[in-house]
Motif scaffolding. Structure first.
Motif, PDB file in Angstrom:
ATOM      1  N   TYR A  11      65.524  44.138  68.271  1.00  0.00           N
ATOM      2  CA  TYR A  11      64.451  43.219  67.923  1.00  0.00           C
ATOM      3  C   TYR A  11      63.580  43.034  69.148  1.00  0.00           C
ATOM      4  N   ALA A  12      62.435  43.692  69.165  1.00  0.00           N
ATOM      5  CA  ALA A  12      61.514  43.638  70.297  1.00  0.00           C
ATOM      6  C   ALA A  12      60.292  42.825  69.885  1.00  0.00           C
ATOM      7  N   VAL A  13      59.966  41.809  70.686  1.00  0.00           N
ATOM      8  CA  VAL A  13      58.887  40.898  70.326  1.00  0.00           C
ATOM      9  C   VAL A  13      58.083  40.469  71.554  1.00  0.00           C
ATOM     10  N   THR A  14      56.958  39.851  71.279  1.00  0.00           N
ATOM     11  CA  THR A  14      56.142  39.225  72.316  1.00  0.00           C
ATOM     12  C   THR A  14      56.667  37.809  72.548  1.00  0.00           C
ATOM     13  N   PRO A  15      56.243  37.160  73.627  1.00  0.00           N
ATOM     14  CA  PRO A  15      56.717  35.803  73.907  1.00  0.00           C
ATOM     15  C   PRO A  15      56.462  34.815  72.764  1.00  0.00           C
ATOM     16  N   ARG A  16      55.445  35.072  71.977  1.00  0.00           N
ATOM     17  CA  ARG A  16      55.129  34.202  70.844  1.00  0.00           C
ATOM     18  C   ARG A  16      56.326  34.043  69.895  1.00  0.00           C
ATOM     19  N   ARG A  59      59.595  34.458  70.815  1.00  0.00           N
ATOM     20  CA  ARG A  59      60.825  34.285  71.589  1.00  0.00           C
ATOM     21  C   ARG A  59      61.827  33.380  70.865  1.00  0.00           C
ATOM     22  N   GLY A  60      61.375  32.258  70.367  1.00  0.00           N
ATOM     23  CA  GLY A  60      62.258  31.329  69.661  1.00  0.00           C
ATOM     24  C   GLY A  60      62.879  31.959  68.436  1.00  0.00           C
ATOM     25  N   GLN A  61      62.086  32.692  67.707  1.00  0.00           N
ATOM     26  CA  GLN A  61      62.590  33.393  66.525  1.00  0.00           C
ATOM     27  C   GLN A  61      63.641  34.422  66.926  1.00  0.00           C
ATOM     28  N   ALA A  62      63.387  35.137  68.008  1.00  0.00           N
ATOM     29  CA  ALA A  62      64.341  36.146  68.487  1.00  0.00           C
ATOM     30  C   ALA A  62      65.645  35.496  68.930  1.00  0.00           C
ATOM     31  N   GLU A  63      65.545  34.395  69.655  1.00  0.00           N
ATOM     32  CA  GLU A  63      66.757  33.696  70.108  1.00  0.00           C
ATOM     33  C   GLU A  63      67.558  33.171  68.933  1.00  0.00           C
ATOM     34  N   ASN A  64      66.882  32.656  67.933  1.00  0.00           N
ATOM     35  CA  ASN A  64      67.568  32.170  66.733  1.00  0.00           C
ATOM     36  C   ASN A  64      68.231  33.321  65.987  1.00  0.00           C
TER      37      ASN A  64
END
Length: 68
Positions: free
Chosen positions: A3-8, A10-15
């Motif tokens: 799961y590669a994402v932008t900082p926008r 980040r919360g979704q990725a951590e969850n």
């Protein structure tokens, strides 16, 4: 899962990682919408590493286990 994402996101990725601890999360701090364009070298290396380690594919696209 990679799961590669932008900082926008980040919360979704951590969850996501909390619910799927086996997932690999990567945040592209300086990338815009198209990670594979904005930071192509890092994205390609990340994807290659993921495919080699998690999926077992070689750079040629073959399954590494089939060549042993």
């Amino acid at each position: 899962i990679l799961y590669a994402v932008t900082p926008r996101f980040r919360g979704q990725a951590e969850n996501f990682k909390k619910n799927r601890p086996e997932a690999r999360i990567e945040i592209f701090e300086d990338a815009g919408h198209a990670l594979f364009v904005d930071n192509a070298e890092r994205f390609n290396k990340l994807l290659e590493d993921f495919l080699l380690r998690q999926v077992g594919l070689t750079a040629a696209g073959a399954n590494a286990a089939d060549h042993q």
